[in-house]
Design a protein around this motif. Structure first.
Motif, PDB file in Angstrom:
ATOM      1  N   ILE A  20       0.838  -1.200   0.000  1.00  0.00           N
ATOM      2  CA  ILE A  20       0.000   0.000   0.000  1.00  0.00           C
ATOM      3  C   ILE A  20       0.873   1.250   0.000  1.00  0.00           C
ATOM      4  CG2 ILE A  20      -1.572   1.375   1.426  1.00  0.00           C
ATOM      5  CD1 ILE A  20      -2.924  -1.190   2.253  1.00  0.00           C
ATOM      6  N   TRP A  21       1.926   1.239   0.770  1.00  0.00           N
ATOM      7  CA  TRP A  21       2.845   2.385   0.814  1.00  0.00           C
ATOM      8  C   TRP A  21       3.426   2.672  -0.567  1.00  0.00           C
ATOM      9  CZ3 TRP A  21       8.221   2.668   0.028  1.00  0.00           C
ATOM     10  CH2 TRP A  21       8.813   3.890   0.393  1.00  0.00           C
ATOM     11  N   ARG A  22       3.621   1.615  -1.342  1.00  0.00           N
ATOM     12  CA  ARG A  22       4.221   1.767  -2.670  1.00  0.00           C
ATOM     13  C   ARG A  22       3.248   2.341  -3.689  1.00  0.00           C
ATOM     14  NH1 ARG A  22       6.572  -3.583  -5.498  1.00  0.00           N
ATOM     15  NH2 ARG A  22       4.340  -3.938  -5.841  1.00  0.00           N
ATOM     16  N   GLU A  23       1.945   1.986  -3.591  1.00  0.00           N
ATOM     17  CA  GLU A  23       0.979   2.396  -4.617  1.00  0.00           C
ATOM     18  C   GLU A  23      -0.336   2.892  -4.000  1.00  0.00           C
ATOM     19  OE1 GLU A  23       1.758  -0.147  -8.521  1.00  0.00           O
ATOM     20  OE2 GLU A  23       1.391  -1.446  -6.800  1.00  0.00           O
ATOM     21  N   PHE A  24      -0.220   3.703  -2.956  1.00  0.00           N
ATOM     22  CA  PHE A  24      -1.393   4.145  -2.210  1.00  0.00           C
ATOM     23  C   PHE A  24      -2.386   4.921  -3.077  1.00  0.00           C
ATOM     24  CE2 PHE A  24      -3.628   7.196   0.518  1.00  0.00           C
ATOM     25  CZ  PHE A  24      -4.178   6.343   1.465  1.00  0.00           C
ATOM     26  N   GLY A  25      -1.897   5.723  -3.993  1.00  0.00           N
ATOM     27  CA  GLY A  25      -2.769   6.583  -4.788  1.00  0.00           C
ATOM     28  C   GLY A  25      -3.670   5.853  -5.760  1.00  0.00           C
ATOM     29  N   SER A  26      -3.439   4.576  -6.006  1.00  0.00           N
ATOM     30  CA  SER A  26      -4.217   3.842  -7.010  1.00  0.00           C
ATOM     31  C   SER A  26      -5.367   3.023  -6.401  1.00  0.00           C
ATOM     32  CB  SER A  26      -3.283   2.892  -7.789  1.00  0.00           C
ATOM     33  OG  SER A  26      -2.291   3.616  -8.478  1.00  0.00           O
ATOM     34  N   ILE A  27      -5.615   3.161  -5.096  1.00  0.00           N
ATOM     35  CA  ILE A  27      -6.667   2.367  -4.441  1.00  0.00           C
ATOM     36  C   ILE A  27      -8.050   2.807  -4.937  1.00  0.00           C
ATOM     37  CG2 ILE A  27      -7.771   1.832  -2.237  1.00  0.00           C
ATOM     38  CD1 ILE A  27      -5.067   2.235  -0.894  1.00  0.00           C
ATOM     39  N   ASP A  28      -8.886   1.830  -5.282  1.00  0.00           N
ATOM     40  CA  ASP A  28     -10.289   2.073  -5.617  1.00  0.00           C
ATOM     41  C   ASP A  28     -11.063   2.127  -4.301  1.00  0.00           C
ATOM     42  OD1 ASP A  28     -12.875   2.172  -6.676  1.00  0.00           O
ATOM     43  OD2 ASP A  28     -12.954  -0.004  -6.944  1.00  0.00           O
ATOM     44  N   ARG A  29     -11.199   3.313  -3.734  1.00  0.00           N
ATOM     45  CA  ARG A  29     -11.771   3.456  -2.396  1.00  0.00           C
ATOM     46  C   ARG A  29     -13.247   3.063  -2.311  1.00  0.00           C
ATOM     47  NH1 ARG A  29      -7.544   6.532  -3.046  1.00  0.00           N
ATOM     48  NH2 ARG A  29      -6.135   6.983  -1.297  1.00  0.00           N
ATOM     49  N   PRO A  30     -14.110   3.482  -3.263  1.00  0.00           N
ATOM     50  CA  PRO A  30     -15.512   3.030  -3.179  1.00  0.00           C
ATOM     51  C   PRO A  30     -15.651   1.515  -3.256  1.00  0.00           C
ATOM     52  CG  PRO A  30     -15.319   4.913  -4.652  1.00  0.00           C
ATOM     53  CD  PRO A  30     -13.927   4.473  -4.343  1.00  0.00           C
ATOM     54  N   GLY A  31     -14.931   0.896  -4.184  1.00  0.00           N
ATOM     55  CA  GLY A  31     -14.982  -0.556  -4.309  1.00  0.00           C
ATOM     56  C   GLY A  31     -14.435  -1.252  -3.087  1.00  0.00           C
ATOM     57  N   LEU A  32     -13.395  -0.676  -2.478  1.00  0.00           N
ATOM     58  CA  LEU A  32     -12.810  -1.240  -1.266  1.00  0.00           C
ATOM     59  C   LEU A  32     -13.827  -1.234  -0.129  1.00  0.00           C
ATOM     60  CD1 LEU A  32     -10.403  -2.226   0.464  1.00  0.00           C
ATOM     61  CD2 LEU A  32      -9.783   0.185   0.783  1.00  0.00           C
ATOM     62  N   ALA A  33     -14.541  -0.124   0.043  1.00  0.00           N
ATOM     63  CA  ALA A  33     -15.523  -0.021   1.129  1.00  0.00           C
ATOM     64  C   ALA A  33     -16.650  -1.035   0.956  1.00  0.00           C
ATOM     65  CB  ALA A  33     -16.087   1.397   1.187  1.00  0.00           C
ATOM     66  N   ILE A  34     -17.135  -1.188  -0.273  1.00  0.00           N
ATOM     67  CA  ILE A  34     -18.243  -2.109  -0.538  1.00  0.00           C
ATOM     68  C   ILE A  34     -17.807  -3.556  -0.312  1.00  0.00           C
ATOM     69  CG2 ILE A  34     -19.797  -3.003  -2.317  1.00  0.00           C
ATOM     70  CD1 ILE A  34     -19.741  -0.196  -3.575  1.00  0.00           C
ATOM     71  N   SER A  35     -16.665  -3.923  -0.858  1.00  0.00           N
ATOM     72  CA  SER A  35     -16.204  -5.316  -0.732  1.00  0.00           C
ATOM     73  C   SER A  35     -15.845  -5.658   0.702  1.00  0.00           C
ATOM     74  CB  SER A  35     -15.014  -5.573  -1.658  1.00  0.00           C
ATOM     75  OG  SER A  35     -13.941  -4.686  -1.367  1.00  0.00           O
ATOM     76  N   PHE A  36     -15.300  -4.698   1.445  1.00  0.00           N
ATOM     77  CA  PHE A  36     -14.921  -4.976   2.831  1.00  0.00           C
ATOM     78  C   PHE A  36     -16.150  -5.210   3.700  1.00  0.00           C
ATOM     79  CE2 PHE A  36     -13.670  -3.529   7.161  1.00  0.00           C
ATOM     80  CZ  PHE A  36     -12.788  -4.564   7.435  1.00  0.00           C
ATOM     81  N   SER A  37     -17.264  -4.557   3.391  1.00  0.00           N
ATOM     82  CA  SER A  37     -18.487  -4.800   4.161  1.00  0.00           C
ATOM     83  C   SER A  37     -18.914  -6.262   4.027  1.00  0.00           C
ATOM     84  CB  SER A  37     -19.611  -3.871   3.686  1.00  0.00           C
ATOM     85  OG  SER A  37     -19.992  -4.167   2.347  1.00  0.00           O
ATOM     86  N   GLY A  38     -18.772  -6.827   2.825  1.00  0.00           N
ATOM     87  CA  GLY A  38     -19.070  -8.243   2.631  1.00  0.00           C
ATOM     88  C   GLY A  38     -18.068  -9.127   3.343  1.00  0.00           C
ATOM     89  N   ARG A  39     -16.808  -8.715   3.359  1.00  0.00           N
ATOM     90  CA  ARG A  39     -15.756  -9.498   4.015  1.00  0.00           C
ATOM     91  C   ARG A  39     -16.016  -9.623   5.517  1.00  0.00           C
ATOM     92  NH1 ARG A  39     -10.392 -12.054   3.034  1.00  0.00           N
ATOM     93  NH2 ARG A  39      -9.718 -12.484   5.139  1.00  0.00           N
ATOM     94  N   VAL A  40     -16.481  -8.561   6.146  1.00  0.00           N
ATOM     95  CA  VAL A  40     -16.751  -8.588   7.580  1.00  0.00           C
ATOM     96  C   VAL A  40     -17.785  -9.667   7.906  1.00  0.00           C
ATOM     97  CG1 VAL A  40     -17.801  -7.299   9.479  1.00  0.00           C
ATOM     98  CG2 VAL A  40     -16.105  -6.194   8.018  1.00  0.00           C
ATOM     99  N   VAL A  41     -18.874  -9.690   7.151  1.00  0.00           N
ATOM    100  CA  VAL A  41     -19.930 -10.681   7.390  1.00  0.00           C
ATOM    101  C   VAL A  41     -19.399 -12.093   7.145  1.00  0.00           C
ATOM    102  CG1 VAL A  41     -22.225 -11.469   6.711  1.00  0.00           C
ATOM    103  CG2 VAL A  41     -21.721  -9.023   6.786  1.00  0.00           C
ATOM    104  N   GLY A  42     -18.663 -12.286   6.047  1.00  0.00           N
ATOM    105  CA  GLY A  42     -18.114 -13.604   5.731  1.00  0.00           C
ATOM    106  C   GLY A  42     -17.143 -14.092   6.785  1.00  0.00           C
ATOM    107  N   SER A  43     -16.341 -13.188   7.341  1.00  0.00           N
ATOM    108  CA  SER A  43     -15.374 -13.576   8.370  1.00  0.00           C
ATOM    109  C   SER A  43     -16.065 -14.036   9.645  1.00  0.00           C
ATOM    110  CB  SER A  43     -14.440 -12.396   8.681  1.00  0.00           C
ATOM    111  OG  SER A  43     -13.670 -12.050   7.551  1.00  0.00           O
ATOM    112  N   VAL A  44     -17.142 -13.351  10.018  1.00  0.00           N
ATOM    113  CA  VAL A  44     -17.886 -13.745  11.214  1.00  0.00           C
ATOM    114  C   VAL A  44     -18.511 -15.126  11.022  1.00  0.00           C
ATOM    115  CG1 VAL A  44     -19.869 -13.197  12.677  1.00  0.00           C
ATOM    116  CG2 VAL A  44     -18.330 -11.369  11.916  1.00  0.00           C
ATOM    117  N   VAL A  45     -19.078 -15.360   9.849  1.00  0.00           N
ATOM    118  CA  VAL A  45     -19.662 -16.675   9.544  1.00  0.00           C
ATOM    119  C   VAL A  45     -18.577 -17.756   9.597  1.00  0.00           C
ATOM    120  CG1 VAL A  45     -20.759 -18.078   7.749  1.00  0.00           C
ATOM    121  CG2 VAL A  45     -21.543 -15.736   8.163  1.00  0.00           C
ATOM    122  N   ALA A  46     -17.403 -17.457   9.011  1.00  0.00           N
ATOM    123  CA  ALA A  46     -16.304 -18.428   9.010  1.00  0.00           C
ATOM    124  C   ALA A  46     -15.814 -18.712  10.426  1.00  0.00           C
ATOM    125  CB  ALA A  46     -15.153 -17.904   8.154  1.00  0.00           C
TER     126      ALA A  46
END
Length: 252
Positions: free
Chosen positions: A70-96
């Motif tokens: 991230i330190w190397r390529e911080f400016g290229s992060i797709d922030r909206p997509g990151l927020a949406i996908s991480f919300s799904g990850r939280v639920v999946g992690s709890v189920v796992a």
């Protein structure tokens, strides 16, 4: 202090330990150049050495490696997509986490092997998936289940970003893996599946992983992506089959 760390590490076959270190090295090289690969390559090798370690050590390594990327390529992060996908990850992690807390060791090895093999097949036959909010949530959810149980949750989220540019893929996946691995580790700590034994085992592989990341900057220009991909999928698939066979023998 060193004697305490040594005492907490499980006795292992040095040949297997060397192979696991090599798997971490290769995984770090692949992830350093493509944005994914550390968990898919390294996790099966570590579980073969000691199933009691679980996915925790590779998740810690992923946090460290993702932070560097991230330190190397911080400016290229797709922030909206990151927020949406991480919300799904939280639920999946709890189920796992709920699933993992109920599985006996032999059943966990079997589930682990099947999920890794499924990740390999998904990487080979996954096809193209559009980067829509619904697909991002679903990819995050499935990544949460696979990542928390096996530390290899990259294939589903990578399929959504496969048509993006290289910097966007590497930066966004690194940010996703950083946040999601930290949350998965929290889940493992809560259910009692990550403690001092797993943490001290992780320390063995941190220097190897950092060497692999540094080496990725040198080899990425000289090795074709297809060759690396075939090698990674072959190693991961073979390791998954070994885990499945060993688990079946234990169960039967």
């Amino acid at each position: 202090m060193l004697s305490g760390i040594a005492a907490s590490l499980p006795p292992v076959d040095w040949t297997l330990l060397t192979l696991a270190a090599f798997a971490v090295l290769v995984g770090a090289i692949v992830q350093g150049s493509s944005g994914m690969g550390l968990g898919l390559v390294s996790a099966p090798a570590l579980i073969i050495i000691d199933p009691n370690l679980g996915p925790g050590p590779v998740l810690v390594l992923t946090v460290i490696l993702s932070s560097v990327m991230i330190w190397r390529e911080f400016g290229s992060i797709d922030r909206p997509g990151l927020a949406i996908s991480f919300s799904g990850r939280v639920v999946g992690s709890v189920v796992a986490g709920a699933i993992y807390s109920l599985l006996p060791l032999s059943a966990y090895e079997l589930v682990f092997g099947i999920l890794i093999l499924g990740a390999v097949l998904l990487s080979v036959f996954g096809g193209r998936i559009e980067r829509t909010p619904r697909n991002l949530v679903f990819a995050g959810f499935t990544s949460g289940i696979m990542g928390t149980l096996t530390s290899a949750g990259s294939p589903t989220i990578a399929l959504v970003y496969q048509k993006s540019g290289g910097p966007v893929i590497r930066a966004t996946l690194s940010a996703f893996f950083l946040l999601s691995s930290m949350f998965s580790l929290l889940v493992l700590i809560v259910i009692g599946k990550f403690g001092m034994k797993q943490l001290t085992a992780t320390l063995v592989y941190v220097p190897v992983m950092l060497v692999g990341f540094a080496f990725s900057n040198l080899v990425v220009r000289h090795i074709s992506n297809d060759a690396v991909r075939r090698f990674v999928l072959g190693i991961s698939g073979a390791s998954a089959l070994v885990l499945i066979a060993r688990a079946m023998v234990s169960i039967l």
